[in-house]
Write a protein that holds these residues in place. Structure first.
Motif, PDB file in Angstrom:
ATOM      1  N   THR A 145      41.350  34.507  40.966  1.00 36.19           N
ATOM      2  CA  THR A 145      40.853  34.736  42.274  1.00 36.19           C
ATOM      3  C   THR A 145      39.792  33.553  42.620  1.00 36.19           C
ATOM      4  OG1 THR A 145      38.879  36.095  41.522  1.00 36.19           O
ATOM      5  CG2 THR A 145      40.983  37.256  42.152  1.00 36.19           C
ATOM      6  N   ASN A 146      39.584  33.231  43.791  1.00 34.80           N
ATOM      7  CA  ASN A 146      38.548  32.204  44.505  1.00 34.80           C
ATOM      8  C   ASN A 146      37.173  33.029  44.427  1.00 34.80           C
ATOM      9  OD1 ASN A 146      38.896  33.348  46.826  1.00 34.80           O
ATOM     10  ND2 ASN A 146      40.818  32.323  47.331  1.00 34.80           N
ATOM     11  N   TRP A 163      47.101  29.464  41.783  1.00 32.21           N
ATOM     12  CA  TRP A 163      47.850  30.358  41.188  1.00 32.21           C
ATOM     13  C   TRP A 163      49.462  30.384  41.632  1.00 32.21           C
ATOM     14  CZ3 TRP A 163      51.048  34.643  41.708  1.00 32.21           C
ATOM     15  CH2 TRP A 163      51.257  35.511  40.344  1.00 32.21           C
ATOM     16  N   VAL A 215      45.615  41.135  44.257  1.00 27.45           N
ATOM     17  CA  VAL A 215      45.317  41.146  42.776  1.00 27.45           C
ATOM     18  C   VAL A 215      46.212  42.356  42.135  1.00 27.45           C
ATOM     19  CG1 VAL A 215      43.817  41.439  40.824  1.00 27.45           C
ATOM     20  CG2 VAL A 215      43.131  39.789  42.730  1.00 27.45           C
ATOM     21  N   ALA A 254      48.621  36.881  51.951  1.00 24.62           N
ATOM     22  CA  ALA A 254      47.804  37.001  50.770  1.00 24.62           C
ATOM     23  C   ALA A 254      48.575  37.954  49.664  1.00 24.62           C
ATOM     24  CB  ALA A 254      46.285  37.647  51.129  1.00 24.62           C
ATOM     25  N   GLY A 280      37.447  36.263  46.551  1.00 21.69           N
ATOM     26  CA  GLY A 280      37.986  37.448  45.927  1.00 21.69           C
ATOM     27  C   GLY A 280      39.611  37.409  46.141  1.00 21.69           C
ATOM     28  N   GLY A 281      40.167  36.505  46.849  1.00 21.64           N
ATOM     29  CA  GLY A 281      41.454  36.201  47.075  1.00 21.64           C
ATOM     30  C   GLY A 281      42.302  35.423  45.827  1.00 21.64           C
ATOM     31  N   VAL A 282      43.427  35.623  45.679  1.00 20.36           N
ATOM     32  CA  VAL A 282      44.242  35.066  44.768  1.00 20.36           C
ATOM     33  C   VAL A 282      44.109  33.500  45.020  1.00 20.36           C
ATOM     34  CG1 VAL A 282      46.306  34.541  43.720  1.00 20.36           C
ATOM     35  CG2 VAL A 282      45.619  36.787  44.078  1.00 20.36           C
ATOM     36  N   HIS A 283      43.738  32.589  44.112  1.00 18.44           N
ATOM     37  CA  HIS A 283      43.780  30.894  44.447  1.00 18.44           C
ATOM     38  C   HIS A 283      44.844  30.488  44.686  1.00 18.44           C
ATOM     39  CE1 HIS A 283      42.792  26.722  43.352  1.00 18.44           C
ATOM     40  NE2 HIS A 283      41.417  27.401  43.618  1.00 18.44           N
ATOM     41  N   ASP A 307      45.476  38.419  38.100  1.00 19.04           N
ATOM     42  CA  ASP A 307      44.430  39.242  37.838  1.00 19.04           C
ATOM     43  C   ASP A 307      43.167  38.648  38.339  1.00 19.04           C
ATOM     44  OD1 ASP A 307      43.743  37.365  35.813  1.00 19.04           O
ATOM     45  OD2 ASP A 307      44.285  38.517  34.174  1.00 19.04           O
ATOM     46  N   PHE A 308      41.996  39.419  38.059  1.00 18.72           N
ATOM     47  CA  PHE A 308      40.861  38.871  38.616  1.00 18.72           C
ATOM     48  C   PHE A 308      40.315  37.407  38.263  1.00 18.72           C
ATOM     49  CE2 PHE A 308      36.194  38.035  38.274  1.00 18.72           C
ATOM     50  CZ  PHE A 308      35.671  38.380  39.493  1.00 18.72           C
TER      51      PHE A 308
END
Length: 161
Positions: free
Chosen positions: A68-69, A78, A116, A113, A72-75, A64-65
């Motif tokens: 994110t980094n 994760w 989310v 990528a 705005g991308g998934v870190h 989920d949000f």
């Protein structure tokens, strides 16, 4: 299968005696069935145990949000946390009663990528277990389309109590 729950305080986690009184496979099945609390990190990272077999574990979830980094991308953490969990838990299914494990090292490769909210399945599979080490590989794939988002490998240290 009953509803899984995640530890919210230290007393929710199994104590050392309880952990060592069962095999790793029984321990992992206890989490899957809701008899043993899941780790707090799984609730925080929005994934849950989905399947447990000897040498194989699957988790499902969706970032989920909060994962994110700044862009705005998934870190990447994760992906790493999820792969560490599924690969190491696969090794745990092979750990005998009276022993425990810890991750010695792991490596991940992010292949694309992950949007989310995308539901994924992370699968860890053991390729070797011995008296003192376990080795496993893992993948993160989309549930709906099977797309590969990341791969990983781990070596775990297995120790007798």
């Amino acid at each position: 299968m009953t509803e899984q729950f995640f530890a919210t305080k230290p007393d929710d986690l199994p104590n050392r005696e309880e952990l060592l009184s069962m095999s790793g496979l029984d321990f992992m099945r206890g989490i899957l069935e809701g008899r043993i609390s899941g780790p707090p990190i799984a609730g925080l990272m929005t994934y849950r145990l989905h399947e447990v077999e000897p040498g194989r574990v699957a988790f499902r979830g969706a970032p989920d949000f909060t994962a994110t980094n700044p862009m705005g991308g998934v870190h990447g953490g994760w992906y790493g946390t999820l792969l560490d969990s599924c690969m190491a838990c696969a090794v745990m299914t092979m750990v005998p009663k009276g022993s425990y494990y810890t991750t010695l090292e792991y490596k991940i490769n992010i292949t694309r990528a992950l949007p989310v909210g995308t539901e994924i399945e992370a699968v860890g599979m053991v390729s070797h277990t011995g008296r003192s080490t376990g080795v496993a590989e893992g993948t993160i794939r989309g549930v709906a389309d099977g797309r590969l988002y990341a791969t990983g490998s781990t070596t775990c240290l297995i120790m007798k109590a």
